[in-house]
Design an enzyme around this catalytic site. Structure first.
Site, PDB file in Angstrom:
ATOM      1  N   ALA A 269       0.822  -1.207   0.000  1.00  0.00           N
ATOM      2  CA  ALA A 269       0.000   0.000   0.000  1.00  0.00           C
ATOM      3  C   ALA A 269       0.857   1.259   0.000  1.00  0.00           C
ATOM      4  CB  ALA A 269      -0.938  -0.008   1.202  1.00  0.00           C
ATOM      5  N   HIS A 270       0.170   2.396  -0.095  1.00  0.00           N
ATOM      6  CA  HIS A 270       0.826   3.689  -0.223  1.00  0.00           C
ATOM      7  C   HIS A 270       1.702   4.002   0.989  1.00  0.00           C
ATOM      8  CE1 HIS A 270      -2.187   5.349   2.616  1.00  0.00           C
ATOM      9  NE2 HIS A 270      -3.015   4.541   1.993  1.00  0.00           N
ATOM     10  N   GLY A 271       2.906   4.494   0.693  1.00  0.00           N
ATOM     11  CA  GLY A 271       3.797   4.958   1.741  1.00  0.00           C
ATOM     12  C   GLY A 271       4.543   3.894   2.505  1.00  0.00           C
TER      13      GLY A 271
END
Length: 356
Positions: A269-271
């Site tokens: 996922a993001h980050g």
């Protein structure tokens, strides 16, 4: 009803036709290239590699008593004594058990060297050139166009930077301002945008890198999408499995360190920030903002909650759900994940209760 019967010769013929194409070499050439001790005929031809119990004349096999992990099985010495392989990769202490007349490549680490030999014998012939059916926009920068391969119906948008020796297979998509490092391979149907990919990476078929993450905020009872402006940054020698998704960061980058291997069907996922030389097995899913240390190992179907930290050299067992930090060098498993010894104590207690 037709009765199809095949003798051993016919079965071997079928197997040879279906087997991967091998580059013919000799025992002497392999010994020289990989620094192996040669005992026997340097001109012995090697046309392929096979398991030692199944090897035939013209093939190379290996026998080893190394135990790099508990998963490695040591075969009985009779397997070595009875093999029909022409060339055998073997440890010095096992050489005396090899069949008379076999050519030996002697090394303390047959398992380590068989990997190199497989890469040499089954090395794909180089591909060069840009297909007339590929879509390459103006403004794509090729560092060395002559060393690059771009297959049919692949798309490369303007602003992309393609370093030397990159291979982009048919139907792959490379978005604007993507950078592909030297020697990177993008397999059929992979999709990359908003990303910087290091050298010698492998992006397998169906992988999606750099799309927006699952980032929303709830305002006045409605789910509102959070715009993503970060990128995905892969280090060198990263492998991304088929149908794996690595989302771009919302405001920070999603980062994968050098040498990390990600299996098929994973969700990053993001980050998220993943360290160097990690193994992430199939169907693992990470929520946003997770931090994975160097050399960590996540087994199949592991789930990580938002912002979880996994330490350096830590391991997480299959099917585990992780909601809190896993410290350096420790092992966690279960749902919710707990330290390994605690998990086994809980399991032993439940097993005992079930008998009462």
């Amino acid at each position: 009803m037709l009765d199809f019967t095949y003798n051993r010769g016919m079965l071997n013929l079928i197997r040879s036709l279906l087997a991967p194409a091998a580059n013919k070499t000799t025992a002497g050439q392999l010994a020289e290239k990989f620094g192996l001790e040669l005992r026997g005929d340097p001109n012995a031809i090697v046309r392929g590699v096979a398991p030692i119990a199944d090897a035939r004349a013209g093939q190379l096999a290996f026998y080893s008593t190394e135990r790099n992990s508990a998963a490695f099985k040591i075969l009985p010495i009779e397997v070595l004594k009875n093999t029909r392989a022409t060339v055998i990769l073997v440890q010095p202490e096992q050489a005396e058990f090899a069949p008379a007349g076999a050519t030996l490549l002697v090394t303390p680490s047959p398992r380590g060297n068989i990997v190199k030999i497989l890469g040499e014998i089954y090395r794909e012939k180089p591909r060069f050139g840009i297909s007339r059916d590929a879509i390459v926009e103006r403004g794509v920068f090729f560092r060395n166009r002559r060393s690059t391969y771009v297959g049919q119906f692949a798309t490369i948008e303007r602003g992309a930077v393609i370093e030397p020796d990159v291979k982009i297979y048919p139907y792959a998509y490379i978005g604007r301002n993507v950078t592909l490092g030297r020697g990177t391979i993008v397999q059929t149907g992979a999709h990359i945008e908003n990303a910087t990919i290091g050298a010698e990476c492998v992006i397998n078929s169906g992988a999606v890198i750099g799309k927006d993450g699952f980032g929303y905020t709830r305002q006045n009872g409605h789910n509102i999408f959070i715009p993503h402006v970060g990128r995905v940054v892969l280090g060198d020698r990263v492998s991304v499995g088929s149908n794996t998704c690595i989302d771009r960061g919302a405001m920070t980058d999603t980062v994968v360190g050098d040498g990390t291997k990600i299996d098929n069907l994973c969700q990053i996922a993001h980050g998220c920030v993943i360290g160097k030389e990690c193994f992430i097995a199939g169907q693992t899913g990470m929520a946003g903002g997770c931090v994975i240390g160097d050399r960590a190992l996540l087994a199949g179907q592991v789930g990580l909650a938002n912002g979880v930290h996994i330490g350096n050299d830590a391991e997480v067992g299959a099917h585990s759900g992780v909601f809190r930090t896993v410290d350096d060098g420790t092992r966690a498993m279960g749902y919710p994940a707990v330290p390994g010894m605690e998990f086994f104590r809980q399991y032993a207690w439940l097993k005992k209760q079930s008998k009462n």
